[in-house]
Design a protein around this motif. Structure first.
Motif, PDB file in Angstrom:
ATOM      1  N   PHE A   8      -4.215 -11.055 -12.219  1.00  0.00           N
ATOM      2  CA  PHE A   8      -3.372 -11.484 -11.234  1.00  0.00           C
ATOM      3  C   PHE A   8      -2.495 -10.452 -10.733  1.00  0.00           C
ATOM      4  O   PHE A   8      -1.991 -10.443  -9.356  1.00  0.00           O
ATOM      5  N   SER A   9      -2.096  -9.794 -11.480  1.00  0.00           N
ATOM      6  CA  SER A   9      -1.088  -8.480 -11.102  1.00  0.00           C
ATOM      7  C   SER A   9      -1.715  -7.393 -10.121  1.00  0.00           C
ATOM      8  O   SER A   9      -1.196  -7.392  -9.017  1.00  0.00           O
ATOM      9  N   ILE A  10      -3.039  -7.273 -10.552  1.00  0.00           N
ATOM     10  CA  ILE A  10      -3.724  -6.330  -9.647  1.00  0.00           C
ATOM     11  C   ILE A  10      -3.954  -6.945  -8.128  1.00  0.00           C
ATOM     12  O   ILE A  10      -3.881  -6.289  -7.132  1.00  0.00           O
ATOM     13  N   MET A  11      -4.378  -8.238  -8.309  1.00  0.00           N
ATOM     14  CA  MET A  11      -4.856  -8.969  -6.951  1.00  0.00           C
ATOM     15  C   MET A  11      -3.490  -9.147  -6.329  1.00  0.00           C
ATOM     16  O   MET A  11      -3.787  -9.250  -5.118  1.00  0.00           O
ATOM     17  N   LEU A  12      -2.377  -9.462  -6.607  1.00  0.00           N
ATOM     18  CA  LEU A  12      -1.218  -9.673  -5.830  1.00  0.00           C
ATOM     19  C   LEU A  12      -0.926  -8.360  -5.387  1.00  0.00           C
ATOM     20  O   LEU A  12      -0.586  -8.134  -4.163  1.00  0.00           O
ATOM     21  N   CYS A  13      -1.045  -7.336  -5.935  1.00  0.00           N
ATOM     22  CA  CYS A  13      -0.771  -5.930  -5.413  1.00  0.00           C
ATOM     23  C   CYS A  13      -1.741  -5.540  -4.399  1.00  0.00           C
ATOM     24  O   CYS A  13      -1.417  -5.068  -3.358  1.00  0.00           O
ATOM     25  N   ALA A  14      -3.050  -5.833  -4.606  1.00  0.00           N
ATOM     26  CA  ALA A  14      -3.888  -5.644  -3.567  1.00  0.00           C
ATOM     27  C   ALA A  14      -3.815  -6.424  -2.421  1.00  0.00           C
ATOM     28  O   ALA A  14      -3.807  -6.222  -1.065  1.00  0.00           O
ATOM     29  N   SER A  15      -3.167  -7.785  -2.480  1.00  0.00           N
ATOM     30  CA  SER A  15      -3.029  -8.649  -1.256  1.00  0.00           C
ATOM     31  C   SER A  15      -1.636  -8.193  -0.639  1.00  0.00           C
ATOM     32  O   SER A  15      -1.806  -8.069   0.609  1.00  0.00           O
ATOM     33  N   ILE A  16      -0.800  -7.537  -1.177  1.00  0.00           N
ATOM     34  CA  ILE A  16       0.452  -7.175  -0.520  1.00  0.00           C
ATOM     35  C   ILE A  16       0.098  -5.926   0.207  1.00  0.00           C
ATOM     36  O   ILE A  16       0.440  -5.589   1.543  1.00  0.00           O
ATOM     37  N   TYR A 115       3.143  -1.850  -8.614  1.00  0.00           N
ATOM     38  CA  TYR A 115       1.646  -1.192  -8.296  1.00  0.00           C
ATOM     39  C   TYR A 115       1.703  -0.939  -6.847  1.00  0.00           C
ATOM     40  O   TYR A 115       1.130   0.129  -6.345  1.00  0.00           O
ATOM     41  N   TYR A 116       2.114  -1.855  -6.124  1.00  0.00           N
ATOM     42  CA  TYR A 116       2.312  -1.779  -4.685  1.00  0.00           C
ATOM     43  C   TYR A 116       2.942  -0.483  -4.217  1.00  0.00           C
ATOM     44  O   TYR A 116       2.623   0.407  -3.208  1.00  0.00           O
ATOM     45  N   THR A 117       4.250  -0.363  -4.642  1.00  0.00           N
ATOM     46  CA  THR A 117       4.953   0.858  -4.346  1.00  0.00           C
ATOM     47  C   THR A 117       4.138   2.054  -4.552  1.00  0.00           C
ATOM     48  O   THR A 117       4.247   3.113  -3.892  1.00  0.00           O
ATOM     49  N   LEU A 118       3.505   2.023  -5.638  1.00  0.00           N
ATOM     50  CA  LEU A 118       2.752   3.429  -6.092  1.00  0.00           C
ATOM     51  C   LEU A 118       1.675   3.532  -5.118  1.00  0.00           C
ATOM     52  O   LEU A 118       1.141   4.552  -4.692  1.00  0.00           O
ATOM     53  N   LEU A 119       0.953   2.648  -4.630  1.00  0.00           N
ATOM     54  CA  LEU A 119      -0.167   2.641  -3.695  1.00  0.00           C
ATOM     55  C   LEU A 119       0.346   2.970  -2.374  1.00  0.00           C
ATOM     56  O   LEU A 119      -0.159   3.983  -1.669  1.00  0.00           O
ATOM     57  N   ARG A 120       1.437   2.534  -1.914  1.00  0.00           N
ATOM     58  CA  ARG A 120       2.120   2.750  -0.531  1.00  0.00           C
ATOM     59  C   ARG A 120       2.410   4.422  -0.544  1.00  0.00           C
ATOM     60  O   ARG A 120       2.286   4.905   0.445  1.00  0.00           O
ATOM     61  N   ASN A 121       3.008   4.942  -1.532  1.00  0.00           N
ATOM     62  CA  ASN A 121       3.333   6.274  -1.572  1.00  0.00           C
ATOM     63  C   ASN A 121       2.213   7.271  -1.724  1.00  0.00           C
ATOM     64  O   ASN A 121       1.278   7.541  -1.690  1.00  0.00           O
TER      65      ASN A 121
END
Length: 121
Positions: A8-16, A115-121
């Motif tokens: 769920f943590s990974i899925m939420l990150c991917a959704s954002i 996780y989202y902020t890491l992906l975005r940068n």
């Protein structure tokens, strides 16, 4: 349950992340709807687990709030045995690592955002 929480943590990150890169409003709304349902499904587990923990703690305090000292010796022994059994709080857990509570839910959301902020940068 631990894998469920991690997924769920990974899925939420991917959704954002998908919401930020979506091009049309329809895509954004569909992904947002999926995101909200995902959040609500993990929240249900955490909320009910938290309620079970709170209510078991209230039950644990019951013998202490009674007037056990006015009872006979046999009843006092039984109250002592009862308090020993009530020390075992039932709580749902995500593997041996986390107990599912509302604070765990907030931690999951914070982790997904990290996780989202890491992906975005």
């Amino acid at each position: 349950m631990f894998l469920y929480v991690v997924m769920f943590s990974i899925m939420l990150c991917a959704s954002i992340f998908q919401i930020t890169i979506a091009t049309t409003t329809t895509q954004k709304l569909l992904i947002l709807q999926y995101f909200l349902f995902a959040i609500s499904s993990i929240f249900v587990f955490c909320w009910h687990s938290n309620k079970v923990l709170e209510q078991s703690q209230q039950v644990f305090m019951g013998p202490y709030e009674s007037e056990w000292w006015k009872m006979g010796a046999k009843q006092r022994k039984e109250v002592l045995i009862l308090t020993g059994q009530l020390k075992l709080f039932p709580i749902f857990s995500a593997g041996p690592f986390n107990k599912l509570t509302v604070s765990t839910f907030v931690t999951i959301l914070k982790g997904a955002y990290s996780y989202y902020t890491l992906l975005r940068n």
